[in-house]
Design a protein around this motif. Structure first.
Motif, PDB file in Angstrom:
ATOM      1  N   GLY A 215       0.822  -1.210   0.000  1.00 56.70           N
ATOM      2  CA  GLY A 215       0.000   0.000   0.000  1.00 56.70           C
ATOM      3  C   GLY A 215       0.849   1.251   0.000  1.00 56.70           C
ATOM      4  O   GLY A 215       2.050   1.197   0.219  1.00 56.70           O
ATOM      5  N   LYS A 216       0.201   2.381  -0.249  1.00 54.18           N
ATOM      6  CA  LYS A 216       0.913   3.658  -0.277  1.00 54.18           C
ATOM      7  C   LYS A 216       0.689   4.400   1.032  1.00 54.18           C
ATOM      8  O   LYS A 216      -0.343   4.240   1.679  1.00 54.18           O
ATOM      9  N   ASN A 217       1.655   5.259   1.363  1.00 57.69           N
ATOM     10  CA  ASN A 217       1.477   6.095   2.559  1.00 57.69           C
ATOM     11  C   ASN A 217       0.258   6.989   2.445  1.00 57.69           C
ATOM     12  O   ASN A 217      -0.372   7.307   3.438  1.00 57.69           O
ATOM     13  N   GLU A 218      -0.070   7.407   1.201  1.00 60.57           N
ATOM     14  CA  GLU A 218      -1.235   8.295   1.030  1.00 60.57           C
ATOM     15  C   GLU A 218      -2.530   7.626   1.500  1.00 60.57           C
ATOM     16  O   GLU A 218      -3.447   8.281   1.939  1.00 60.57           O
ATOM     17  N   GLY A 219      -2.589   6.295   1.358  1.00 58.15           N
ATOM     18  CA  GLY A 219      -3.831   5.599   1.730  1.00 58.15           C
ATOM     19  C   GLY A 219      -3.775   4.977   3.111  1.00 58.15           C
ATOM     20  O   GLY A 219      -4.625   4.164   3.473  1.00 58.15           O
ATOM     21  N   LEU A 220      -2.757   5.362   3.895  1.00 59.72           N
ATOM     22  CA  LEU A 220      -2.573   4.728   5.213  1.00 59.72           C
ATOM     23  C   LEU A 220      -3.486   5.383   6.245  1.00 59.72           C
ATOM     24  O   LEU A 220      -3.533   6.604   6.360  1.00 59.72           O
ATOM     25  N   LEU A 221      -4.234   4.583   6.979  1.00 59.19           N
ATOM     26  CA  LEU A 221      -5.108   5.090   8.045  1.00 59.19           C
ATOM     27  C   LEU A 221      -4.615   4.497   9.360  1.00 59.19           C
ATOM     28  O   LEU A 221      -4.600   3.280   9.522  1.00 59.19           O
ATOM     29  N   MET A 222      -4.198   5.342  10.297  1.00 63.44           N
ATOM     30  CA  MET A 222      -3.703   4.854  11.591  1.00 63.44           C
ATOM     31  C   MET A 222      -4.819   4.986  12.616  1.00 63.44           C
ATOM     32  O   MET A 222      -5.157   6.096  13.020  1.00 63.44           O
ATOM     33  N   VAL A 223      -5.420   3.889  12.996  1.00 63.11           N
ATOM     34  CA  VAL A 223      -6.538   3.932  13.944  1.00 63.11           C
ATOM     35  C   VAL A 223      -6.152   3.127  15.178  1.00 63.11           C
ATOM     36  O   VAL A 223      -5.862   1.936  15.072  1.00 63.11           O
ATOM     37  N   SER A 224      -6.143   3.785  16.323  1.00 61.85           N
ATOM     38  CA  SER A 224      -5.803   3.136  17.596  1.00 61.85           C
ATOM     39  C   SER A 224      -4.506   2.346  17.489  1.00 61.85           C
ATOM     40  O   SER A 224      -4.415   1.206  17.943  1.00 61.85           O
ATOM     41  N   GLY A 225      -3.511   2.943  16.835  1.00 57.26           N
ATOM     42  CA  GLY A 225      -2.202   2.308  16.767  1.00 57.26           C
ATOM     43  C   GLY A 225      -2.084   1.221  15.722  1.00 57.26           C
ATOM     44  O   GLY A 225      -1.031   0.613  15.575  1.00 57.26           O
ATOM     45  N   ARG A 226      -3.186   0.948  14.980  1.00 56.32           N
ATOM     46  CA  ARG A 226      -3.108  -0.075  13.934  1.00 56.32           C
ATOM     47  C   ARG A 226      -3.226   0.582  12.567  1.00 56.32           C
ATOM     48  O   ARG A 226      -3.908   1.589  12.417  1.00 56.32           O
ATOM     49  N   ARG A 227      -2.555  -0.027  11.566  1.00 55.20           N
ATOM     50  CA  ARG A 227      -2.552   0.563  10.233  1.00 55.20           C
ATOM     51  C   ARG A 227      -3.578  -0.152   9.346  1.00 55.20           C
ATOM     52  O   ARG A 227      -3.608  -1.366   9.318  1.00 55.20           O
ATOM     53  N   HIS A 228      -4.363   0.647   8.660  1.00 49.78           N
ATOM     54  CA  HIS A 228      -5.303   0.076   7.692  1.00 49.78           C
ATOM     55  C   HIS A 228      -5.090   0.775   6.372  1.00 49.78           C
ATOM     56  O   HIS A 228      -4.719   1.945   6.331  1.00 49.78           O
ATOM     57  N   ASN A 229      -5.341   0.055   5.289  1.00 48.71           N
ATOM     58  CA  ASN A 229      -5.129   0.611   3.965  1.00 48.71           C
ATOM     59  C   ASN A 229      -6.473   0.999   3.364  1.00 48.71           C
ATOM     60  O   ASN A 229      -7.401   0.192   3.333  1.00 48.71           O
ATOM     61  N   ALA A 230      -6.577   2.251   2.919  1.00 45.47           N
ATOM     62  CA  ALA A 230      -7.846   2.726   2.358  1.00 45.47           C
ATOM     63  C   ALA A 230      -8.315   1.830   1.211  1.00 45.47           C
ATOM     64  O   ALA A 230      -9.506   1.530   1.091  1.00 45.47           O
ATOM     65  N   ASP A 231      -7.378   1.363   0.386  1.00 45.45           N
ATOM     66  CA  ASP A 231      -7.755   0.511  -0.751  1.00 45.45           C
ATOM     67  C   ASP A 231      -8.410  -0.788  -0.278  1.00 45.45           C
ATOM     68  O   ASP A 231      -9.356  -1.282  -0.884  1.00 45.45           O
ATOM     69  N   ASP A 232      -7.884  -1.348   0.817  1.00 45.63           N
ATOM     70  CA  ASP A 232      -8.462  -2.600   1.328  1.00 45.63           C
ATOM     71  C   ASP A 232      -9.907  -2.379   1.771  1.00 45.63           C
ATOM     72  O   ASP A 232     -10.780  -3.224   1.558  1.00 45.63           O
ATOM     73  N   LEU A 233     -10.145  -1.224   2.412  1.00 52.83           N
ATOM     74  CA  LEU A 233     -11.505  -0.950   2.890  1.00 52.83           C
ATOM     75  C   LEU A 233     -12.451  -0.731   1.713  1.00 52.83           C
ATOM     76  O   LEU A 233     -13.592  -1.171   1.732  1.00 52.83           O
ATOM     77  N   VAL A 234     -11.950  -0.042   0.669  1.00 49.71           N
ATOM     78  CA  VAL A 234     -12.786   0.161  -0.524  1.00 49.71           C
ATOM     79  C   VAL A 234     -13.140  -1.185  -1.141  1.00 49.71           C
ATOM     80  O   VAL A 234     -14.275  -1.427  -1.557  1.00 49.71           O
ATOM     81  N   ALA A 235     -12.153  -2.081  -1.181  1.00 44.94           N
ATOM     82  CA  ALA A 235     -12.393  -3.412  -1.767  1.00 44.94           C
ATOM     83  C   ALA A 235     -13.510  -4.125  -1.028  1.00 44.94           C
ATOM     84  O   ALA A 235     -14.389  -4.735  -1.633  1.00 44.94           O
ATOM     85  N   THR A 236     -13.472  -4.042   0.296  1.00 41.62           N
ATOM     86  CA  THR A 236     -14.505  -4.706   1.092  1.00 41.62           C
ATOM     87  C   THR A 236     -15.865  -4.057   0.845  1.00 41.62           C
ATOM     88  O   THR A 236     -16.868  -4.748   0.669  1.00 41.62           O
ATOM     89  N   ALA A 237     -15.898  -2.724   0.797  1.00 37.63           N
ATOM     90  CA  ALA A 237     -17.174  -2.038   0.564  1.00 37.63           C
ATOM     91  C   ALA A 237     -17.740  -2.426  -0.799  1.00 37.63           C
ATOM     92  O   ALA A 237     -18.939  -2.670  -0.946  1.00 37.63           O
ATOM     93  N   LEU A 238     -16.859  -2.539  -1.797  1.00 38.05           N
ATOM     94  CA  LEU A 238     -17.326  -2.887  -3.139  1.00 38.05           C
ATOM     95  C   LEU A 238     -17.823  -4.322  -3.223  1.00 38.05           C
ATOM     96  O   LEU A 238     -18.634  -4.650  -4.073  1.00 38.05           O
ATOM     97  N   ALA A 239     -17.304  -5.161  -2.344  1.00 39.09           N
ATOM     98  CA  ALA A 239     -17.720  -6.564  -2.398  1.00 39.09           C
ATOM     99  C   ALA A 239     -19.115  -6.752  -1.810  1.00 39.09           C
ATOM    100  O   ALA A 239     -19.692  -7.813  -1.921  1.00 39.09           O
ATOM    101  N   VAL A 240     -19.671  -5.691  -1.187  1.00 35.43           N
ATOM    102  CA  VAL A 240     -21.028  -5.815  -0.614  1.00 35.43           C
ATOM    103  C   VAL A 240     -22.053  -5.508  -1.702  1.00 35.43           C
ATOM    104  O   VAL A 240     -22.902  -4.660  -1.531  1.00 35.43           O
ATOM    105  N   GLU A 241     -21.907  -6.127  -2.840  1.00 35.98           N
ATOM    106  CA  GLU A 241     -22.876  -6.042  -3.944  1.00 35.98           C
ATOM    107  C   GLU A 241     -23.588  -4.695  -4.026  1.00 35.98           C
ATOM    108  O   GLU A 241     -24.789  -4.609  -3.790  1.00 35.98           O
TER     109      GLU A 241
END
Length: 1520
Positions: free
Chosen positions: A754-780
């Protein structure tokens, strides 16, 4: 469990026992972590699917229409949502998400759907609404592609490697050598859909409507709103997912504790990484010494060779630029730039100056000439996008770039210049934030051919900047990365070696040629190698998605340069073309192949086009960044060799920054493909992203840093930022970094997650914006949102990052579909990523800010969200799920009077007792005066005899004209007539209650004294509003019934209204008591004027509706009346010669006293201004003060607010009319609340220009038990202001802080304590006195306190408690009255009239109104002040609680499309400033919040209206 529709009796005994045990733990809330909840669910799941066949639906009630619709839809054969959606079909990830969502279906908890007024979401017809280009073409199309690589090929993992302990795993165990040939991800889908992984834990939300919820007592059962709140409460009963371990304690300073590290958190265990070297950069004899030299060479020797072919909008070739033409035009441009721009051929540009290149995407030829023309002239080109309007997303940031590069000249084409937005004068618009530019057209006809003797200077490549490439950071700033001449050349050489470019071959470029890969390959490296570039613009791709494939086929291109979106578009349209061949392709370079979600796009494209001759080994993903340029690229493979490796990683591990093989939980696996080897001649290593750059371990995720001659040199003009980025010292290497998150390398293969631009630091954990978009898109989302139009970003709220998802909604999506999709996205992201969303918003189609290639401008979207300019049509806030760092709820300590409370003299626990007193009332020596002032009726008679013609009252109308006056004798005679009418017509007896129903005026005053003369007890009541009888008449009726009035005195007009048909529709008009019209009374005198036998008898009843909605009447005795009037006379120095102006409602409290009683007692003249008249003439009150030279005036907050908002901006006009307020000595606001400091200060400041002294404005304070406690008099010290800490106030403590301190609250003294009044501050629970500057209840001892409540049923206990109560220790003999208000006394440095230090009383708020939340005490006004500041469209707000939920009602003054913008802003501000989660946000029209005559909000009335669903809200949001 029964509530979930599972028949427990049907389950086996051991399961029942296990469930009972778990349910017990659930009910006790024993820090239930994930494990127990999973256990509980897996327990249900396994039995529901086991032999007993207990269906989760068996006990459910009949489905509602919405669920019936859902079932019917699920049975329908699946129909594709249009061809354009097929390219996103993602089997694996979709099945993963569906599996996760299936886990949630066991829970039947219903989510409350937001309530909307129809007008708010009636969208324009589908025809008028241009859907956004669903092909989306964003540049960061990563958002589109997120397909299904999650969890693919899981089964193929080597079993032995999974059995090793993590520390012993070799790097090979991370890699899954995929099967040669078509490695599509779909093959693994069957293993996923029936995976035996543990059930995921669900979010506390489900979209299935469950059984009806029980109603709390006292709420109407048919109340739509309260049912929804009950649903919301049910969703909140479940424990939150991260256990609440991180609290901060209130220890004077509240600081969020650093969360304690979880011992189970995975940590890196490998050895430190060794930097990886790319292959050495070879030296080729014919490589040019500078890039311009290559152009000279090809222009001279291969002039007819094609350099560039541009396509028209239909995809057909438009023109071909040869190397000869490119050379000659570039030379002409270079000559023109250096010699022909200024007047008389003065040189405008010098070598090294920066020049903007503004060319559209459809004109690569002009750009190529301009770029090389700049290089030949040795000026530095800065390519930027074509500005389309003044409001372009990110336009001002581009202006910052141009400013930091000192650009003053822009090159463009004639067509582009004509298309730029112009001003009416024809000049080009000055774009927001841009420096002034001179525009130069570079079309051939405008260029000058140089003389034969002029040749451009071409030095050998050096370290001077060659060009500047723009780069947008995560924060939205646009910076220029300067690339030196030697770096540009070295990069071209490295790419030539890595891609094995040959002279004369053909390259198809679909990327933007102004920057990044499109520029490096299609403009620079292609010229160095005499490559023929075919440029396919974005517009062509939209019209003909297969055009690039056709160009490869027609031109037998060896290289194609694409993004994943182009692969999708080609797959989407491939059925139209049967005869295309991709056999010629040697390299298919995927520019965004570093995106983890690109793997499925590459696989799917290969799957479709393998039959068209595409070879698996030609797909070459690469990793790039503007700073380091190309970092790694996969080299084209040899046919027949095994395909490169794949890594299957745990998303949970990634979020903690470590690499773990995903073995058990198939739902949260991420499949990543490599991006090949490091670029030739470079050295690469991985450093920790936070803190000083330290090398990572082999199983740790970090940032890639690169040391290479072929990279950017600096951010132009920004030396500070440059140092941190381009001069990183690590392992003795100075390395310009590559801003990507690296994961691992194996045999020098690079993987990127992932890229630093899409990095989300929540409660000390790193999440990737692209991964979250992928999950949202998979909800038909086919029916609800546009794919590829989803933005994910984080906002900082309450010391942590919170994730926000924004998507564009289809115009035909139903409200229920949208809400269901949002709920499912919440659940899916919670299950797969173990992170809660803070907000999910859907906006109308085509409204998100776009980048130039149609993608979503993330930073502008985020800014719109934070500024309240997003205008969503649906929004869901989930603060309860994701805000887990709230302070710990306070545990109240048991109260009791202990030995520490023993008092010594006037001290409590070492402090002076918090008490204060006004000056003495003094004795009246003269007996005649005692007689005169004992009863007001006698005072009026005495004045009528001694000074009959002295004018007591003057009533003004809206024009400022005198409507009526009353002298002492006129008032006396009119009172006599009314007394006679009462005894004759009303047949009332002494002591009967009589209701006075009059508009504000002299009739009201005369009727009051008429009642006293007749021996009756007057009760003043506000008349009903003729236009709003339904709302106002019931209150009148209630007071008449409660007071048991024997008779009503009123005017003819009001009598007609009371007996009208309209009134009959609201109340029973047949049971009115006798109504006497006092307009035309005969001249009669009563047989005698009544004199009460004792001064303790009741003089009148004062009825008022408190802010908590309680109707209370208090008994005021004759003695209290005369003591109160004497107290006011002394404080304000009122004498017969004085004039005062009153702009107050005369129906209760101090307003009534000043209007009706004070003049008769003191003899001063009162000029009466009914507040209602101000609505038709705003300056009426102020012009009266100026005209009559008034020294003392009394008003209410509503009058002051009307003047501030209505005429505060017109002071110049008023001044010109001669309005002068310098005469005003005291302007007192009459209120029963905390002084509104902001309003009084703004009033003082606004009217200062009219001569108003800032010392003049002050407040008074009264309560139900004592109508006047404080009032700023004519003498005595100025009003003092203190600043208290709001956090301490919530803990019932007062901590004084400096002005401007964080969380400080300014409090103004509530006026000076009246003569004869004693005040003490008492602990409301122990009833013991408190020390100085301690917060407690204000208790009063005064001769003018009320005698008690007027209660029909005689609730004696309440009387004794409020009016005659004693301290529990200290002075147990004095009787005190409890005001019900919290406040404190502070001894100031000021001196009073007697020369003693002044004790100031500060009122904080009503005890009944305070909100008890999380064990703390909140004052509604503080939360409301924060809410009103949140957005310019919030006109007014009110808060209340209902079953521990905080409800915020905000009045919207803007357009209804702003309504949903307010929801996140209100939630944010209350969380930030008050550490509270808002449960419900209600947006209503202006004027809905009820306000009483004193300008105080009636919050309980509002609450009742809300629960009875009578508000007609614009929008109701239920925060999860």
């Amino acid at each position: 469990m029964a509530g979930r529709g599972v028949d427990i009796s049907a389950l086996p005994k051991e399961v029942r026992d296990q469930l009972a045990e778990l349910d017990l733990e659930l009910s006790e809330g024993k820090g239930l972590g994930q494990g127990k909840e999973k256990e509980l669910k897996s327990c249900c799941v396994c039995n529901a699917s086991g032999s007993t066949h207990v269906s989760a639906h068996t006990q459910a009630p009949p489905p509602s229409s919405s669920s019936r619709y859902r079932d019917r839809r699920s049975r329908r054969p699946h129909r594709s949502g249009g061809t354009r959606d097929d390219r996103y079909r993602s089997d694996i990830h979709t099945e993963t998400v569906q599996a996760a969502l299936a886990k949630h279906k066991e829970e039947k908890m219903a989510l409350p759907m937001p309530t909307k007024r129809r007008s708010t979401y009636v969208q324009s017809p589908v025809m008028n609404c241009t859907p956004p280009d669903s092909s989306s073409g964003s540049e960061n199309e990563s958002a589109l592609l997120r397909q299904s690589s999650v969890g693919a090929d899981l089964e193929a993992l080597d079993t032995p490697s999974l059995l090793q302990p993590p520390s012993l795993q070799s790097p090979d165990s991370w890699i899954n050598h995929s099967v040669q040939g078509s490695s599509t991800s779909s093959s693994a889908s069957s293993t996923l859909s029936h995976g035996e992984g543990k059930p995921q834990e669900s979010v506390c939300v489900t979209v299935f409507v469950g059984p009806p919820t029980p109603h709390p007592p006292g709420v109407p059962v048919n109340s739509r709103v309260s049912t929804k709140i009950q649903q919301l409460l049910n969703t909140l009963k479940r424990p939150k997912r991260p256990p609440l371990s991180e609290f901060f304690m209130d220890d004077q300073e509240e600081i969020v504790e650093v969360p304690q590290p979880d011992p189970n958190t995975p940590r890196p265990e490998g050895r430190p990484i060794i930097p990886v070297k790319g292959e050495p950069l070879g030296v080729v004899s014919n490589w040019p010494p500078a890039l311009q030299a290559a152009l000279v060479r090809w222009g001279a020797t291969q002039g007819k060779s094609p350099a560039l072919t541009a396509l028209d909008i239909t995809g057909k070739p438009l023109y071909t630029l040869t190397y000869g033409k490119l050379w000659s035009r570039s030379v002409k441009l270079a000559y023109t730039l250096l010699n022909k721009l200024g007047p008389k051929n003065e040189q405008v540009l010098k070598p090294g100056d920066r020049v903007a290149l503004v060319y559209p995407n459809s004109d690569p030829g002009m750009f190529l000439v301009a770029f090389y023309g700049c290089l030949l002239a040795e000026v530095i080109p800065v390519p930027i996008e074509v500005p389309l309007s003044r409001k372009d997303a990110g336009s001002s940031q581009v202006g910052f770039l141009l400013g930091s590069c000192s650009v003053s000249l822009a090159l463009t084409s004639e067509i582009c210049l004509k298309g730029l937005p112009k001003m009416p004068t024809g000049e080009i618009l000055q774009f927001k934030g841009w420096p002034r530019l001179k525009w130069v057209v570079t079309d051939s006809k405008y260029l000058t051919k140089p003389g034969k003797d002029w040749q451009p200077h071409i030095p050998t490549a050096n370290t001077d900047p060659a060009y500047i490439e723009y780069k947008a950071s995560k924060e939205g700033t646009v910076m220029g990365v300067a690339v030196s001449k030697v770096a540009m050349l070295t990069h071209c050489q490295a790419l030539t070696q890595a891609c094995n470019y040959c002279e004369g071959e053909t390259l198809v470029n679909v990327l933007d040629f102004k920057k990044d890969m499109g520029l490096w390959h299609g403009v620079l490296t292609s010229v160095m190698n005499r490559i023929h570039t075919i440029s396919v613009p974005y517009a062509v791709m939209k019209a003909c998605p297969l055009s690039w494939v056709q160009r490869v086929h027609i031109h037998k291109a060896r290289v194609a340069l694409v993004k994943c979106r182009d692969l999708h578009w080609a797959m989407m349209a491939h059925r139209e073309q049967r005869d295309t061949s991709l056999e010629s392709l040697h390299m298919l370079i995927v520019a965004d192949g570093a995106n983890p979600w690109s793997v499925s796009s590459c696989d799917a494209f290969l799957n479709v086009f393998q039959i068209h001759g595409l070879k698996p080994e030609v797909i070459c993903p690469c990793a790039t960044s503007p700073e380091a340029m190309t970092v790694a690229i996969r080299r084209p493979g040899v046919p027949g060799t095994p395909l490169p490796a794949r890594a299957i990683l745990s998303m949970g591990g990634l979020s903690h920054g470590v690499i773990r093989v995903n073995a058990e939980d198939k739902n949260s696996a991420l499949t990543v493909q490599d991006v090949g080897h490091v670029i030739p001649g470079a050295l690469m290593c991985i450093v920790k992203p936070e803190g000083p750059p330290q090398l990572c371990k082999t199983d740790e995720i970090g940032e890639i840093v690169v040391n290479s001659r072929a990279g950017g040199n600096m951010y132009y003009g920004l030396p500070g930022v440059t140092k941190n980025t381009f001069e990183v010292q690590t392992h003795n290497h100075s390395i310009p970094p590559y801003v990507l998150q690296h994961i691992l390398h194996l045999g020098s293969l690079i993987f990127v997650v992932g890229k630093n631009e899409g990095l989300l630091m929540v409660s000390g954990r790193r999440h990737n914006a692209d991964d979250l978009v992928a999950t949202a898109l998979a909800v038909e989302p086919v029916k609800t949102v546009y794919r590829g139009r989803i933005a994910v970003f984080s906002v900082t709220v309450f010391y942590d990052e919170r994730i926000v998802v924004v998507a564009e909604q289809r115009p035909d999506a139903s409200e229920e579909d949208s809400f269901q999709w949002m709920s499912r996205v919440l659940q899916a992201i919670d299950s797969i990523h173990q992170v809660g969303l803070y907000s999910l918003a859907l906006v109308p189609a085509n409204t998100l800010p776009k980048t130039h290639l149609g993608g979503i401008h993330i930073f502008e979207t985020k800014q719109n969200f934070l500024d309240g300019n997003l205008h969503p049509c649906n929004i869901l806030m989930c603060p309860h799920t994701c805000v887990t760092n709230l302070p710990k709820p306070r545990q109240k300590q048991p109260v009791g009077v202990g030995p520490a409370s023993i008092m010594v003299g006037n001290l409590v626990a070492g402090k002076r007792i918090a008490q204060a007193a006004g000056r003495d009332l003094g004795m009246i020596e003269d007996q005649d005066l005692v007689r005169k002032h004992q009863f007001l009726s006698e005072a009026l008679q005495w004045r009528a005899q001694t000074d009959p013609d002295h004018c007591l009252y003057v009533l003004l109308n809206a024009k400022g004209l005198v409507v009526s006056t009353a002298t002492c004798v006129q008032l006396h005679k009119r009172a006599e007539k009314i007394a006679a009418a009462l005894t004759e017509k009303g047949s009332v007896n002494t002591g009967n209650n009589v209701v006075l129903l009059y508009p504000p005026g002299i009739d009201l005053i005369a009727s009051f004294y008429g009642c006293l003369y007749a021996g009756c007890v007057p009760v003043t009541v506000r008349p009903p509003h003729p236009q709003n009888l339904a709302a106002t008449l019931p209150t009148v009726r209630m007071i008449i019934d409660v007071s048991k009035a024997a008779c009503i005195l009123t005017t003819q007009n009001l009598m007609r209204i009371l007996r009208s048909k309209e009134a009959a529709a609201t109340v029973n008009i047949k049971t009115w008591p006798t109504i006497i019209d006092t307009d035309d009374l005969p001249r009669r005198r009563p047989p005698m004027i009544y004199k009460p036998p004792t001064a303790e008898m009741i003089a009148y009843l004062d009825f008022s509706v408190s802010t908590t909605g309680m109707l209370t009447g208090v008994k005021i005795s004759h003695a209290a009346v005369s003591a109160l009037c004497r107290s006011i006379k002394l404080q304000c120095e009122l004498y017969s010669s004085r004039q005062i102006a009153i702009c107050l409602d005369p129906y209760c409290g101090l307003g009534f006293v000043l209007w009706c009683l004070a003049s008769v007692y003191s003899g001063h003249q009162s000029i009466l201004i009914p507040p209602l008249e101000l609505e038709s003439c705003l300056p009426l009150w102020l012009s009266t003060l100026s005209q009559y030279r008034i020294r003392d005036t009394f008003c209410s907050y509503s009058v002051m607010e009307l003047c501030t908002k209505g005429i505060g901006t017109q002071t110049e006009i008023l001044k010109a009319r001669g309005l002068n307020l310098s005469c005003v000595r005291s302007c007192v606001v009459i209120a029963e609340e905390r002084p509104r400091l902001a309003l009084t200060m703004s009033f003082s400041k606004l009217f200062k220009d009219l001569g108003l002294s800032p010392r003049a404005v002050s407040t008074a304070f009264g309560s139900r038990v004592n109508l006047a406690i404080c009032m700023q008099g004519t003498t005595g010290p100025d009003t003092s202001t203190v600043y208290v800490d709001m956090k301490s106030l919530r803990h019932d403590r007062v901590r004084l802080v400096e002005r401007g301190a964080p969380q400080s609250l300014p409090l103004m003294e509530s006026g000076k304590i009246l003569p004869g009044v004693r005040v003490i501050i008492v602990n409301p629970e122990t009833r013991g006195p408190l020390g100085d500057s301690h917060l407690g209840e204000i208790w009063i001892n005064s001769p003018h306190s009320a005698s008690g409540y007027y209660a029909i049923y005689g609730e004696e206990s309440l009387q004794a408690d409020h009016f005659n109560t004693k301290l529990s220790f200290g002075d147990p003999t004095t009787l005190w009255a409890r005001t019900g208000y919290l406040g404190f006394v502070k001894r100031t440095e000021l001196l009073d009239a007697a020369g003693d230090r002044h004790d100031a009383l500060f009122v904080v708020g009503s005890l009944d109104e305070t909100l008890e939340l999380r064990g703390l005490r909140y004052h509604p006004i503080d939360i409301e002040t924060s809410v009103s500041r949140a957005h310019r469209s919030i006109a007014e707000s009110a808060v209340f609680t209902w079953t521990n939920l905080l409800v915020v009602v905000a009045e919207l003054s803007g357009s209804e499309q702003d309504a949903l913008d307010l929801v996140p802003l209100v939630t944010n501000v209350v969380l930030e400033e008050h550490h509270l989660i808002v449960g419900v946000v209600v947006i209503v029209d202006p004027g809905v919040i009820p306000i009483n005559s004193r300008g105080e909000k009636q919050r309980m009335h509002l609450r009742d209206s809300f629960l009875a669903d009578q508000l007609d809200p614009i929008y109701v949001a239920y925060n999860m």
